[in-house]
Structures are given as structure tokens and as C-alpha cells.
Scaffold this motif. Structure first.
Motif, PDB file in Angstrom:
ATOM      1  N   GLU A 101      30.363  58.050  66.386  1.00 38.29           N
ATOM      2  CA  GLU A 101      29.359  59.110  66.205  1.00 38.29           C
ATOM      3  C   GLU A 101      29.971  60.208  65.357  1.00 38.29           C
ATOM      4  OE1 GLU A 101      27.202  60.811  69.445  1.00 38.29           O
ATOM      5  OE2 GLU A 101      27.242  58.917  70.547  1.00 38.29           O
ATOM      6  N   PRO A 102      29.594  60.278  64.072  1.00 38.47           N
ATOM      7  CA  PRO A 102      30.157  61.319  63.202  1.00 38.47           C
ATOM      8  C   PRO A 102      29.868  62.720  63.748  1.00 38.47           C
ATOM      9  CG  PRO A 102      28.936  59.706  61.910  1.00 38.47           C
ATOM     10  CD  PRO A 102      28.665  59.410  63.353  1.00 38.47           C
ATOM     11  N   THR A 103      30.872  63.591  63.687  1.00 34.45           N
ATOM     12  CA  THR A 103      30.714  64.948  64.216  1.00 34.45           C
ATOM     13  C   THR A 103      30.751  66.014  63.135  1.00 34.45           C
ATOM     14  OG1 THR A 103      33.100  65.066  64.609  1.00 34.45           O
ATOM     15  CG2 THR A 103      31.713  64.369  66.463  1.00 34.45           C
ATOM     16  N   ARG A 104      31.102  65.641  61.905  1.00 30.99           N
ATOM     17  CA  ARG A 104      31.125  66.660  60.853  1.00 30.99           C
ATOM     18  C   ARG A 104      29.949  66.472  59.898  1.00 30.99           C
ATOM     19  NH1 ARG A 104      36.340  64.781  57.180  1.00 30.99           N
ATOM     20  NH2 ARG A 104      37.150  63.751  58.994  1.00 30.99           N
ATOM     21  N   GLU A 105      29.510  67.608  59.395  1.00 32.45           N
ATOM     22  CA  GLU A 105      28.389  67.596  58.464  1.00 32.45           C
ATOM     23  C   GLU A 105      28.858  67.088  57.105  1.00 32.45           C
ATOM     24  OE1 GLU A 105      25.366  67.869  59.181  1.00 32.45           O
ATOM     25  OE2 GLU A 105      25.466  68.786  61.147  1.00 32.45           O
ATOM     26  N   PRO A 106      27.989  66.455  56.372  1.00 34.14           N
ATOM     27  CA  PRO A 106      26.571  66.209  56.612  1.00 34.14           C
ATOM     28  C   PRO A 106      26.282  64.979  57.466  1.00 34.14           C
ATOM     29  CG  PRO A 106      27.158  65.354  54.474  1.00 34.14           C
ATOM     30  CD  PRO A 106      28.399  65.995  55.028  1.00 34.14           C
ATOM     31  N   MET A 107      27.334  64.254  57.853  1.00 35.85           N
ATOM     32  CA  MET A 107      27.120  62.984  58.540  1.00 35.85           C
ATOM     33  C   MET A 107      26.529  63.144  59.938  1.00 35.85           C
ATOM     34  SD  MET A 107      27.706  60.996  56.173  1.00 35.85           S
ATOM     35  CE  MET A 107      27.377  59.540  57.130  1.00 35.85           C
ATOM     36  N   ARG A 108      26.803  64.254  60.590  1.00 38.38           N
ATOM     37  CA  ARG A 108      26.237  64.454  61.924  1.00 38.38           C
ATOM     38  C   ARG A 108      24.715  64.472  61.850  1.00 38.38           C
ATOM     39  NH1 ARG A 108      28.513  69.192  65.186  1.00 38.38           N
ATOM     40  NH2 ARG A 108      27.970  70.235  63.276  1.00 38.38           N
ATOM     41  N   THR A 109      24.147  65.189  60.871  1.00 42.08           N
ATOM     42  CA  THR A 109      22.693  65.245  60.720  1.00 42.08           C
ATOM     43  C   THR A 109      22.129  63.865  60.398  1.00 42.08           C
ATOM     44  OG1 THR A 109      22.716  67.551  60.043  1.00 42.08           O
ATOM     45  CG2 THR A 109      20.812  66.248  59.354  1.00 42.08           C
ATOM     46  N   SER A 115      17.669  58.067  59.060  1.00 44.00           N
ATOM     47  CA  SER A 115      17.124  58.160  57.713  1.00 44.00           C
ATOM     48  C   SER A 115      15.606  58.310  57.757  1.00 44.00           C
ATOM     49  CB  SER A 115      17.492  56.894  56.931  1.00 44.00           C
ATOM     50  OG  SER A 115      17.080  57.014  55.602  1.00 44.00           O
ATOM     51  N   VAL A 116      15.079  58.910  56.704  1.00 38.83           N
ATOM     52  CA  VAL A 116      13.631  59.039  56.543  1.00 38.83           C
ATOM     53  C   VAL A 116      13.275  58.527  55.155  1.00 38.83           C
ATOM     54  CG1 VAL A 116      13.454  61.024  58.116  1.00 38.83           C
ATOM     55  CG2 VAL A 116      13.783  61.415  55.662  1.00 38.83           C
ATOM     56  N   PRO A 117      12.003  58.117  54.938  1.00 37.17           N
ATOM     57  CA  PRO A 117      11.632  57.677  53.597  1.00 37.17           C
ATOM     58  C   PRO A 117      11.988  58.745  52.561  1.00 37.17           C
ATOM     59  CG  PRO A 117       9.906  57.118  55.155  1.00 37.17           C
ATOM     60  CD  PRO A 117      10.901  57.985  55.898  1.00 37.17           C
ATOM     61  N   GLY A 118      12.569  58.296  51.476  1.00 38.20           N
ATOM     62  CA  GLY A 118      13.001  59.208  50.430  1.00 38.20           C
ATOM     63  C   GLY A 118      14.501  59.370  50.380  1.00 38.20           C
ATOM     64  N   CYS A 119      15.188  58.928  51.439  1.00 35.48           N
ATOM     65  CA  CYS A 119      16.656  59.033  51.418  1.00 35.48           C
ATOM     66  C   CYS A 119      17.330  57.800  52.002  1.00 35.48           C
ATOM     67  CB  CYS A 119      17.128  60.300  52.127  1.00 35.48           C
ATOM     68  SG  CYS A 119      17.029  60.244  53.926  1.00 35.48           S
ATOM     69  N   HIS A 120      16.581  56.728  52.208  1.00 37.09           N
ATOM     70  CA  HIS A 120      17.170  55.544  52.845  1.00 37.09           C
ATOM     71  C   HIS A 120      18.431  55.056  52.128  1.00 37.09           C
ATOM     72  CE1 HIS A 120      14.047  55.283  55.744  1.00 37.09           C
ATOM     73  NE2 HIS A 120      13.148  54.650  55.000  1.00 37.09           N
ATOM     74  N   ASP A 121      18.374  54.938  50.811  1.00 35.09           N
ATOM     75  CA  ASP A 121      19.521  54.414  50.081  1.00 35.09           C
ATOM     76  C   ASP A 121      20.739  55.313  50.276  1.00 35.09           C
ATOM     77  OD1 ASP A 121      20.586  52.349  48.275  1.00 35.09           O
ATOM     78  OD2 ASP A 121      20.861  54.032  46.897  1.00 35.09           O
ATOM     79  N   ASN A 122      20.543  56.633  50.130  1.00 38.65           N
ATOM     80  CA  ASN A 122      21.655  57.565  50.309  1.00 38.65           C
ATOM     81  C   ASN A 122      22.177  57.559  51.736  1.00 38.65           C
ATOM     82  OD1 ASN A 122      21.786  58.469  47.661  1.00 38.65           O
ATOM     83  ND2 ASN A 122      20.370  60.139  47.999  1.00 38.65           N
ATOM     84  N   ALA A 123      21.289  57.503  52.708  1.00 41.06           N
ATOM     85  CA  ALA A 123      21.709  57.557  54.114  1.00 41.06           C
ATOM     86  C   ALA A 123      22.504  56.312  54.504  1.00 41.06           C
ATOM     87  CB  ALA A 123      20.492  57.719  55.021  1.00 41.06           C
ATOM     88  N   VAL A 124      22.009  55.142  54.143  1.00 38.72           N
ATOM     89  CA  VAL A 124      22.711  53.899  54.490  1.00 38.72           C
ATOM     90  C   VAL A 124      24.049  53.837  53.747  1.00 38.72           C
ATOM     91  CG1 VAL A 124      22.613  51.371  54.385  1.00 38.72           C
ATOM     92  CG2 VAL A 124      20.592  52.671  55.102  1.00 38.72           C
ATOM     93  N   ALA A 189      21.231  62.873  51.502  1.00 35.33           N
ATOM     94  CA  ALA A 189      20.402  62.384  52.605  1.00 35.33           C
ATOM     95  C   ALA A 189      20.084  63.508  53.584  1.00 35.33           C
ATOM     96  CB  ALA A 189      21.112  61.238  53.328  1.00 35.33           C
ATOM     97  N   LYS A 190      21.065  64.324  53.910  1.00 35.63           N
ATOM     98  CA  LYS A 190      20.854  65.433  54.850  1.00 35.63           C
ATOM     99  C   LYS A 190      19.772  66.374  54.349  1.00 35.63           C
ATOM    100  CE  LYS A 190      23.006  69.406  57.027  1.00 35.63           C
ATOM    101  NZ  LYS A 190      24.140  70.282  57.169  1.00 35.63           N
ATOM    102  N   GLY A 191      19.770  66.684  53.048  1.00 39.91           N
ATOM    103  CA  GLY A 191      18.749  67.568  52.501  1.00 39.91           C
ATOM    104  C   GLY A 191      17.351  67.043  52.692  1.00 39.91           C
ATOM    105  N   VAL A 192      17.152  65.744  52.460  1.00 41.46           N
ATOM    106  CA  VAL A 192      15.830  65.136  52.636  1.00 41.46           C
ATOM    107  C   VAL A 192      15.474  65.092  54.117  1.00 41.46           C
ATOM    108  CG1 VAL A 192      14.473  63.013  52.326  1.00 41.46           C
ATOM    109  CG2 VAL A 192      16.029  63.793  50.515  1.00 41.46           C
ATOM    110  N   ILE A 193      16.419  64.735  54.958  1.00 42.65           N
ATOM    111  CA  ILE A 193      16.165  64.650  56.402  1.00 42.65           C
ATOM    112  C   ILE A 193      15.751  66.015  56.946  1.00 42.65           C
ATOM    113  CG2 ILE A 193      17.284  64.312  58.658  1.00 42.65           C
ATOM    114  CD1 ILE A 193      18.997  62.107  57.199  1.00 42.65           C
ATOM    115  N   GLU A 194      16.455  67.077  56.549  1.00 40.12           N
ATOM    116  CA  GLU A 194      16.135  68.417  57.043  1.00 40.12           C
ATOM    117  C   GLU A 194      14.752  68.879  56.618  1.00 40.12           C
ATOM    118  OE1 GLU A 194      20.495  70.419  57.705  1.00 40.12           O
ATOM    119  OE2 GLU A 194      19.566  70.674  55.737  1.00 40.12           O
ATOM    120  N   ARG A 195      14.278  68.421  55.492  1.00 42.59           N
ATOM    121  CA  ARG A 195      12.903  68.777  55.060  1.00 42.59           C
ATOM    122  C   ARG A 195      11.849  68.051  55.889  1.00 42.59           C
ATOM    123  NH1 ARG A 195      15.509  68.784  50.038  1.00 42.59           N
ATOM    124  NH2 ARG A 195      14.793  66.701  49.448  1.00 42.59           N
ATOM    125  N   HIS A 196      12.222  66.923  56.488  1.00 39.77           N
ATOM    126  CA  HIS A 196      11.268  66.128  57.282  1.00 39.77           C
ATOM    127  C   HIS A 196      11.330  66.408  58.775  1.00 39.77           C
ATOM    128  CE1 HIS A 196      10.830  63.726  53.633  1.00 39.77           C
ATOM    129  NE2 HIS A 196       9.715  63.269  54.169  1.00 39.77           N
TER     130      HIS A 196
END
Length: 197
Positions: A101-109, A115-124, A189-196
């Protein structure tokens, strides 16, 4: 089984070609590797832990800035923990559990929200690169990323071309094999996730 590549504590290189501004520029990679093995030889022999002052005295040769920086890297990367002023090397199982379980940002988020649509490739990409960076084997990385896709709800959100999480992760094996970094893709990926969220 988690592995470790003895990175330079200044610039993370695993060879003798350091970044130009690295404080250890000019130090050969075998010398960097020896600083780690000096520490690990003592820590391995003390499974219950050892004080830092006792570690300094027990290290073969003279304790120097490279040893201190290598110890800092081992602690940051959660290979060594400090409990009640004792330094202790984690077992492979303890380390694997701790870094799953990653604990440092941006991986924690990315890990917590999935992942959400729009960042799947970056998140994976970021998740695979993260697990490669912390030293998990490909089978361990594959298992963790497939589990993350399911448990975080990312797979159920849809938007993937592949027919299963396993197929998706297998299609990204090159990320693991090439040793790509996780930060840039993780931030995107974190930027897209935070918007969703």
C-alpha cells in the motif's frame, strides 16, 4: 521475493554514472554497493535490532557520509525501520506487506481512490512502475496491480479496452521490464482522480 538494487543514495543510479549534481559523483558503483552491504551484513546479524551508534561501530571500515546516506535510503524505502531507537531490517514478507500500500504521494491517492476514466493508462503504468521500484518481482507486481484494479473499484468503472484486469496488466509488462519511473505518470493520474473525487 522483493529485491534491492543498491541505488546511489544521491541520484539513485545503479551504475557508476551519477547525475552531474550528485554529491557522490565520482564514487564507483561497487563502492556504493559496499556501503549498503556493510550495513546489511550487520543488520542481518541483529534480527531484533541495533542502535545506530552500535551499527556505526560494527560496520566494516570507517563510517562515512556514504554509509549515512545509504542508511537513510534504506529507511526511506522502508527496508529498515526504527523501533524504540533500534534499527531493524525487515524480513522479505514484512517488507512486501509494508510496500503493498503506497504511502507517499502521488501514489497514495492513486492507490486509495483507484483509477478513473481519463487516467487509466497513467494510473496502471504508475502502479506497475511503483511496485518495480520498491523491488517486488513481476508475479508480485502483477498480483498487486490486478488486486488494486478490483479492490479500488477501478475495473468496475469501465473504460478499459482489455477483457480482464489480468489482460490489462499483462499488456503493461514492458513498464516493469524497462524500469520506467512512477512519479510523472502518478502525478498525472492523481490530477485526474482528484477532479473526479
Amino acid at each position: 521475493m522483493p529485491t534491492f538494487r543498491y541505488p546511489c543514495p544521491g541520484c539513485r543510479t545503479t551504475n557508476s554514472l551519477h547525475d552531474a549534481d550528485c554529491e557522490f559523483e565520482g564514487v564507483s558503483w561497487p563502492t556504493v554497493e559496499k556501503a549498503y552491504t556493510d550495513l546489511l551484513a550487520v543488520l542481518t546479524a541483529e534480527p531484533e535490532g541495533i542502535t545506530e551508534s552500535a551499527l556505526r561501530e560494527a560496520v566494516a571500515g570507517e563510517w562515512d557520509g556514504l554509509h549515512k546516506a545509504a542508511l537513510g535510503t534504506l529507511e526511506r524505502e522502508q527496508r529498515v525501520v526504527r523501533d524504540d531507537d533500534l534499527l531493524r531490517l525487515l524480513t522479505a514478507a514484512e517488507f512486501k506487506e509494508r510496500v503493498s500500500e503506497p504511502t507517499r504521494e502521488p501514489m497514495r491517492t492513486v492507490y486509495e481512490h483507484g483509477s478513473v476514466p481519463g487516467c487509466h493508462d497513467n494510473a496502471v503504468f504508475a502502479m506497475i512502475a511503483w511496485y518495480e521500484m520498491v523491488g517486488l518481482s513481476w508475479p508480485e507486481t502483477r498480483e498487486n496491480v490486478i488486486g488494486w484494479l478490483r479492490e479500488s473499484g477501478a475495473w468496475d468503472r469501465g473504460g478499459f479496452e482489455e477483457s480482464s484486469p489480468a489482460e490489462l496488466v499483462d499488456s503493461k509488462r514492458h513498464v516493469y521490464d524497462q524500469g520506467y519511473g512512477w512519479k510523472e505518470k502518478g502525478r498525472a493520474a492523481k490530477g485526474v482522480i482528484e477532479r473526479h473525487v
